[in-house]
Each structure stands twice: as structure tokens, then as C-alpha cells.
Design a protein around this motif. Structure first.
Motif, PDB file in Angstrom:
ATOM      1  N   SER A  63      -2.758  -9.293   7.585  1.00 31.45           N
ATOM      2  CA  SER A  63      -4.172  -9.630   7.476  1.00 31.45           C
ATOM      3  C   SER A  63      -5.011  -8.374   7.300  1.00 31.45           C
ATOM      4  CB  SER A  63      -4.636 -10.366   8.731  1.00 31.45           C
ATOM      5  OG  SER A  63      -4.657  -9.470   9.843  1.00 31.45           O
ATOM      6  N   GLU A  64      -6.242  -8.557   6.849  1.00 34.51           N
ATOM      7  CA  GLU A  64      -7.175  -7.436   6.735  1.00 34.51           C
ATOM      8  C   GLU A  64      -7.349  -6.753   8.081  1.00 34.51           C
ATOM      9  OE1 GLU A  64      -8.548  -6.076   4.240  1.00 34.51           O
ATOM     10  OE2 GLU A  64      -8.556  -7.523   2.575  1.00 34.51           O
ATOM     11  N   THR A  65      -7.392  -7.543   9.145  1.00 32.64           N
ATOM     12  CA  THR A  65      -7.562  -6.979  10.475  1.00 32.64           C
ATOM     13  C   THR A  65      -6.407  -6.067  10.839  1.00 32.64           C
ATOM     14  OG1 THR A  65      -8.764  -8.964  11.160  1.00 32.64           O
ATOM     15  CG2 THR A  65      -7.925  -7.535  12.908  1.00 32.64           C
ATOM     16  N   GLU A  66      -5.187  -6.518  10.606  1.00 30.98           N
ATOM     17  CA  GLU A  66      -4.018  -5.685  10.898  1.00 30.98           C
ATOM     18  C   GLU A  66      -4.041  -4.386  10.104  1.00 30.98           C
ATOM     19  OE1 GLU A  66      -0.112  -8.110  11.281  1.00 30.98           O
ATOM     20  OE2 GLU A  66      -1.527  -9.339  10.134  1.00 30.98           O
ATOM     21  N   VAL A  67      -4.309  -4.493   8.820  1.00 35.63           N
ATOM     22  CA  VAL A  67      -4.305  -3.315   7.960  1.00 35.63           C
ATOM     23  C   VAL A  67      -5.349  -2.306   8.420  1.00 35.63           C
ATOM     24  CG1 VAL A  67      -4.758  -2.491   5.617  1.00 35.63           C
ATOM     25  CG2 VAL A  67      -3.382  -4.562   5.974  1.00 35.63           C
ATOM     26  N   THR A  68      -6.528  -2.805   8.793  1.00 35.15           N
ATOM     27  CA  THR A  68      -7.604  -1.914   9.212  1.00 35.15           C
ATOM     28  C   THR A  68      -7.286  -1.240  10.544  1.00 35.15           C
ATOM     29  OG1 THR A  68      -9.240  -3.259   8.041  1.00 35.15           O
ATOM     30  CG2 THR A  68     -10.054  -1.785   9.762  1.00 35.15           C
ATOM     31  N   ILE A  69      -6.782  -2.027  11.494  1.00 32.06           N
ATOM     32  CA  ILE A  69      -6.472  -1.455  12.803  1.00 32.06           C
ATOM     33  C   ILE A  69      -5.329  -0.454  12.714  1.00 32.06           C
ATOM     34  CG2 ILE A  69      -5.596  -1.987  15.117  1.00 32.06           C
ATOM     35  CD1 ILE A  69      -7.080  -4.632  14.959  1.00 32.06           C
ATOM     36  N   GLU A  70      -4.298  -0.788  11.950  1.00 29.52           N
ATOM     37  CA  GLU A  70      -3.130   0.087  11.837  1.00 29.52           C
ATOM     38  C   GLU A  70      -3.417   1.336  11.013  1.00 29.52           C
ATOM     39  OE1 GLU A  70       0.698  -0.945  12.855  1.00 29.52           O
ATOM     40  OE2 GLU A  70      -0.941  -1.050  14.320  1.00 29.52           O
ATOM     41  N   GLY A  71      -4.340   1.233  10.066  1.00 31.32           N
ATOM     42  CA  GLY A  71      -4.663   2.383   9.226  1.00 31.32           C
ATOM     43  C   GLY A  71      -3.714   2.549   8.054  1.00 31.32           C
ATOM     44  N   PRO A  72      -4.016   3.508   7.152  1.00 26.60           N
ATOM     45  CA  PRO A  72      -3.176   3.710   5.960  1.00 26.60           C
ATOM     46  C   PRO A  72      -1.754   4.118   6.338  1.00 26.60           C
ATOM     47  CG  PRO A  72      -5.267   4.884   5.783  1.00 26.60           C
ATOM     48  CD  PRO A  72      -5.157   4.433   7.205  1.00 26.60           C
ATOM     49  N   GLY A  73      -0.785   3.485   5.720  1.00 24.54           N
ATOM     50  CA  GLY A  73       0.609   3.835   5.953  1.00 24.54           C
ATOM     51  C   GLY A  73       1.069   4.910   4.984  1.00 24.54           C
ATOM     52  N   PRO A  74       2.243   5.486   5.212  1.00 29.52           N
ATOM     53  CA  PRO A  74       2.734   6.580   4.371  1.00 29.52           C
ATOM     54  C   PRO A  74       2.842   6.229   2.889  1.00 29.52           C
ATOM     55  CG  PRO A  74       4.030   6.442   6.378  1.00 29.52           C
ATOM     56  CD  PRO A  74       3.141   5.232   6.372  1.00 29.52           C
ATOM     57  N   LEU A  75       3.202   4.999   2.567  1.00 29.71           N
ATOM     58  CA  LEU A  75       3.377   4.640   1.156  1.00 29.71           C
ATOM     59  C   LEU A  75       2.049   4.540   0.409  1.00 29.71           C
ATOM     60  CD1 LEU A  75       6.309   2.070   1.316  1.00 29.71           C
ATOM     61  CD2 LEU A  75       6.353   4.376   0.341  1.00 29.71           C
ATOM     62  N   THR A  76       0.939   4.438   1.133  1.00 28.13           N
ATOM     63  CA  THR A  76      -0.367   4.411   0.450  1.00 28.13           C
ATOM     64  C   THR A  76      -0.689   5.769  -0.155  1.00 28.13           C
ATOM     65  OG1 THR A  76      -1.645   5.012   2.429  1.00 28.13           O
ATOM     66  CG2 THR A  76      -1.195   2.663   2.071  1.00 28.13           C
ATOM     67  N   ARG A  77       0.006   6.812   0.274  1.00 25.94           N
ATOM     68  CA  ARG A  77      -0.233   8.163  -0.249  1.00 25.94           C
ATOM     69  C   ARG A  77       0.778   8.553  -1.332  1.00 25.94           C
ATOM     70  NH1 ARG A  77      -1.008   8.503   5.368  1.00 25.94           N
ATOM     71  NH2 ARG A  77       1.117   9.290   5.728  1.00 25.94           N
ATOM     72  N   GLU A  78       1.621   7.604  -1.694  1.00 20.80           N
ATOM     73  CA  GLU A  78       2.658   7.864  -2.694  1.00 20.80           C
ATOM     74  C   GLU A  78       2.171   7.419  -4.072  1.00 20.80           C
ATOM     75  OE1 GLU A  78       5.223   8.776  -5.034  1.00 20.80           O
ATOM     76  OE2 GLU A  78       5.786   9.401  -2.987  1.00 20.80           O
ATOM     77  N   PRO A  79       1.921   8.358  -5.007  1.00 18.32           N
ATOM     78  CA  PRO A  79       1.324   7.993  -6.302  1.00 18.32           C
ATOM     79  C   PRO A  79       2.203   7.104  -7.173  1.00 18.32           C
ATOM     80  CG  PRO A  79       2.002  10.300  -6.282  1.00 18.32           C
ATOM     81  CD  PRO A  79       2.129   9.811  -4.879  1.00 18.32           C
ATOM     82  N   ARG A  80       3.508   7.080  -6.902  1.00 17.69           N
ATOM     83  CA  ARG A  80       4.399   6.256  -7.734  1.00 17.69           C
ATOM     84  C   ARG A  80       4.427   4.799  -7.292  1.00 17.69           C
ATOM     85  NH1 ARG A  80       9.645   9.966  -7.021  1.00 17.69           N
ATOM     86  NH2 ARG A  80       8.584  10.285  -5.016  1.00 17.69           N
ATOM     87  N   VAL A  81       3.736   4.500  -6.192  1.00 15.88           N
ATOM     88  CA  VAL A  81       3.792   3.160  -5.605  1.00 15.88           C
ATOM     89  C   VAL A  81       2.434   2.486  -5.666  1.00 15.88           C
ATOM     90  CG1 VAL A  81       4.154   1.894  -3.456  1.00 15.88           C
ATOM     91  CG2 VAL A  81       5.713   3.744  -4.084  1.00 15.88           C
ATOM     92  N   THR A  82       2.439   1.212  -6.022  1.00 14.84           N
ATOM     93  CA  THR A  82       1.218   0.395  -6.011  1.00 14.84           C
ATOM     94  C   THR A  82       1.271  -0.544  -4.811  1.00 14.84           C
ATOM     95  OG1 THR A  82       1.061   0.444  -8.424  1.00 14.84           O
ATOM     96  CG2 THR A  82      -0.178  -1.278  -7.281  1.00 14.84           C
ATOM     97  N   ILE A  83       0.192  -0.565  -4.019  1.00 18.36           N
ATOM     98  CA  ILE A  83       0.109  -1.437  -2.857  1.00 18.36           C
ATOM     99  C   ILE A  83      -0.598  -2.730  -3.257  1.00 18.36           C
ATOM    100  CG2 ILE A  83      -0.650  -1.679  -0.471  1.00 18.36           C
ATOM    101  CD1 ILE A  83       1.317   0.622  -0.873  1.00 18.36           C
ATOM    102  N   HIS A  84       0.021  -3.851  -2.960  1.00 13.41           N
ATOM    103  CA  HIS A  84      -0.579  -5.166  -3.227  1.00 13.41           C
ATOM    104  C   HIS A  84      -0.822  -5.830  -1.875  1.00 13.41           C
ATOM    105  CE1 HIS A  84       0.754  -4.885  -7.503  1.00 13.41           C
ATOM    106  NE2 HIS A  84       1.760  -4.203  -6.942  1.00 13.41           N
ATOM    107  N   HIS A  85      -2.067  -5.879  -1.438  1.00  8.19           N
ATOM    108  CA  HIS A  85      -2.370  -6.510  -0.154  1.00  8.19           C
ATOM    109  C   HIS A  85      -2.613  -7.992  -0.397  1.00  8.19           C
ATOM    110  CE1 HIS A  85      -5.148  -7.351   3.400  1.00  8.19           C
ATOM    111  NE2 HIS A  85      -3.895  -7.418   3.796  1.00  8.19           N
ATOM    112  N   LEU A  86      -1.686  -8.811   0.058  1.00  6.91           N
ATOM    113  CA  LEU A  86      -1.714 -10.250  -0.194  1.00  6.91           C
ATOM    114  C   LEU A  86      -1.580 -11.001   1.124  1.00  6.91           C
ATOM    115  CD1 LEU A  86       0.621 -10.256  -3.339  1.00  6.91           C
ATOM    116  CD2 LEU A  86      -1.873 -10.437  -3.317  1.00  6.91           C
ATOM    117  N   SER A  87      -2.640 -10.994   1.895  1.00 11.31           N
ATOM    118  CA  SER A  87      -2.630 -11.654   3.201  1.00 11.31           C
ATOM    119  C   SER A  87      -2.279 -13.130   3.065  1.00 11.31           C
ATOM    120  CB  SER A  87      -3.997 -11.517   3.865  1.00 11.31           C
ATOM    121  OG  SER A  87      -4.056 -12.287   5.048  1.00 11.31           O
ATOM    122  N   LEU A  88      -1.547 -13.651   4.042  1.00 14.79           N
ATOM    123  CA  LEU A  88      -1.249 -15.082   4.071  1.00 14.79           C
ATOM    124  C   LEU A  88      -2.188 -15.841   4.989  1.00 14.79           C
ATOM    125  CD1 LEU A  88       2.634 -15.412   3.925  1.00 14.79           C
ATOM    126  CD2 LEU A  88       0.943 -15.249   2.089  1.00 14.79           C
TER     127      LEU A  88
END
Length: 268
Positions: A63-88
Motif C-alpha cells: 500500500s501507499e502507506t507501507e511504501v511511505t513508512i518504509e521509505g525508498p528501498g535499494p532497488l529504487t536507486r538502481e537505474p536499470r530497474v523500473t519500479i511499478h507500484h501496484l497496490s492491491l
């Protein structure tokens, strides 16, 4: 051979590659992975996933809440990777999540009862299992767009799907993908239940995060077990109501071209 991938910063990571389809095909290795939370990945973990395995897409079901509380993860800083946030979950305003929000007076941000549906060992297949199935059906009712989009991302390149434990939300999305790919039901159910092999380690990781710890500490560990009966009941309910995952997907915009693309990307 094992499909488990051993990392320092995640404990429920496995490759769907190697699973056999009903028509004798095989899923490609390194094209679809499932995991628990990726917040704790080390530099070596990121290098293994991105450089050696070739992951290019992260499907984040939190969820948006989880992502915000947990903060950016290591893969968000990896330029070869695209993050798709698809909350259920049906997201509310701001940081509020309709399904997972807890009133501010409690001092907590999310309700892990919504995020990690509880099952009771003494009532396997009974009331508690029914409750988990209802949660899973709720994901489909609240965010059909996220389920369909997640499967379409899988066709774009090597992907890893995750939530918090890699059990419930991830289990639902992976079950849909495996069904479309032609994996027999017994193997879909077995993959779902395999998370139980790592349950103690998963719960230990979640307890180390303030986001999940308080509620987890109030419940016995074995109430979190992913039972085969739960996934069996979920898929049977989809059969009865929608003609299975394919019928549900078609109703929400999935096409024959989507199926062809997913199978071309993930099957040998």
C-alpha cells in the motif's frame, strides 16, 4: 535443483523458472521471481538480482502507506530497474489506505490484519481460511487494475513481485500468472504453500520493522501459515464465480494478445 534464491536481505525469494506446464512446457529461469519485502537488500543482493539474474522490473504490491513508512528501498536507486507500484488495496486520500488504515489515535499507520491475513492451524480450511479467501477476493474487487497491470509488466522483461511477506498479495498475483502460463493447479497451490518453509524467517524480518512488529507480536507464529487449502478454496471460488482466473481477467480487459505476450516472455 532448488528454486529458492538465497539473499542476505530477503528470505522468501524464489524463481518460478523450472515449473512445468500442463502441456509439457517449462517456465524460463530468471524471468519471474517472487519475494518478501525488498527494503533490506544488500549491495551484493542488488548485484545478484540486477546484474547476474537480470531483473529489470519490480512489481511492488504494498500500500501507499507501507511504501511511505518504509521509505525508498535499494532497488529504487538502481537505474536499470523500473519500479511499478501496484497496490492491491483501494487507496484513500493522502497516506490513507481504505483497507489497511488504522485510526491515528492508535499510534500505528497500517493494520497488518489486512496485509497478512491470519489463518488458524486448528481450523485449517474452516472459518479462518475462509477469512483469508475473502481478503484475497477483496484484492480483486478493490484493485483489478493492479492485478492486470502486474501481469502485463511480467511480459515486459525479467520481474520480481513482492509485498511484505511475499505470501498473500504476492501469492494471489503469482497464482494468476502461473494459471495464464498453463501451470497445473496442484503446482500453483504447492508454490503458494512453499512460503511456509520460510515462515519463521519471514516473521523475524517483519518484526524487525516498526511498520509490522506491534501487531505481529500479538499473534502466534503458526497463525500465519499459508495453507494449501486456502489457495485451493480461492481458486475454486474463482472457478465458480468467474470461470477461473482467465474468466476474471477477460472481464477486466485481459486479451488473447496479453496471454500470448506473457507466454512468449516466460515460457520455453
Amino acid at each position: 535443483m532448488t528454486r529458492w534464491i538465497e539473499l542476505d536481505g530477503a528470505v522468501n525469494v524464489r524463481d518460478m523458472g523450472g515449473l512445468i506446464t500442463a502441456d509439457g512446457g517449462t517456465l524460463r529461469t530468471g524471468r519471474l521471481l517472487r519475494s518478501d519485502n525488498l527494503q533490506g537488500l544488500t549491495f551484493a543482493d542488488v548485484d545478484r538480482l540486477v546484474t547476474h539474474i537480470g531483473i529489470r522490473h519490480v512489481i511492488d504490491l504494498r500500500s501507499e502507506t507501507e511504501v511511505t513508512i518504509e521509505g525508498p528501498g535499494p532497488l529504487t536507486r538502481e537505474p536499470r530497474v523500473t519500479i511499478h507500484h501496484l497496490s492491491l488495496f483501494a487507496e484513500g486520500g493522502g497516506l490513507t489506505d481504505v483497507e489497511a488504515d488504522i485510526p491515528p489515535a492508535t499510534g500505528r499507520g497500517i493494520d497488518t490484519d489486512k496485509i497478512l491475513p491470519w489463518q488458524n492451524r486448528a481450523e485449517e480450511g474452516g472459518q479462518e481460511s475462509e477469512r483469508s479467501v475473502n481478503h484475497y477476493l477483496g484484492y480483486l474487487a478493490d484493485r483489478p487494475d493492479s492485478v492486470v497491470d502486474a501481469l502485463r509488466v511480467m511480459a515486459q522483461g525479467p520481474a520480481i513481485v513482492h509485498c511484505a511477506a511475499g505470501k498473500d498479495r504476492t501469492g494471489v498475483v503469482i497464482a494468476f500468472a502461473l494459471n495464464v502460463l498453463g501451470v497445473p493447479r496442484d503446482r500453483i497451490v504447492a508454490d503458494y504453500a512453499a512460503t511456509g518453509d520460510r515462515l519463521d524467517a519471514i516473521l523475524a524480518r517483519l518484526r524487525s520493522s516498526p511498520t509490522y512488529a506491534q501487531d505481529l507480536d500479538s499473534r502466534p507464529a503458526d497463525t500465519h501459515m499459508p495453507y494449501a487449502a486456502t489457495m485451493e478454496k480461492f481458486l475454486t471460488t474463482l472457478d465458480e464465480r468467474h470461470g477461473g482466473p482467465p474468466g476474471w481477467l477477460r472481464h477486466h480487459g485481459w486479451t488473447d494478445d496479453d496471454t500470448t505476450a506473457l507466454r512468449a516472455a516466460l515460457r520455453i
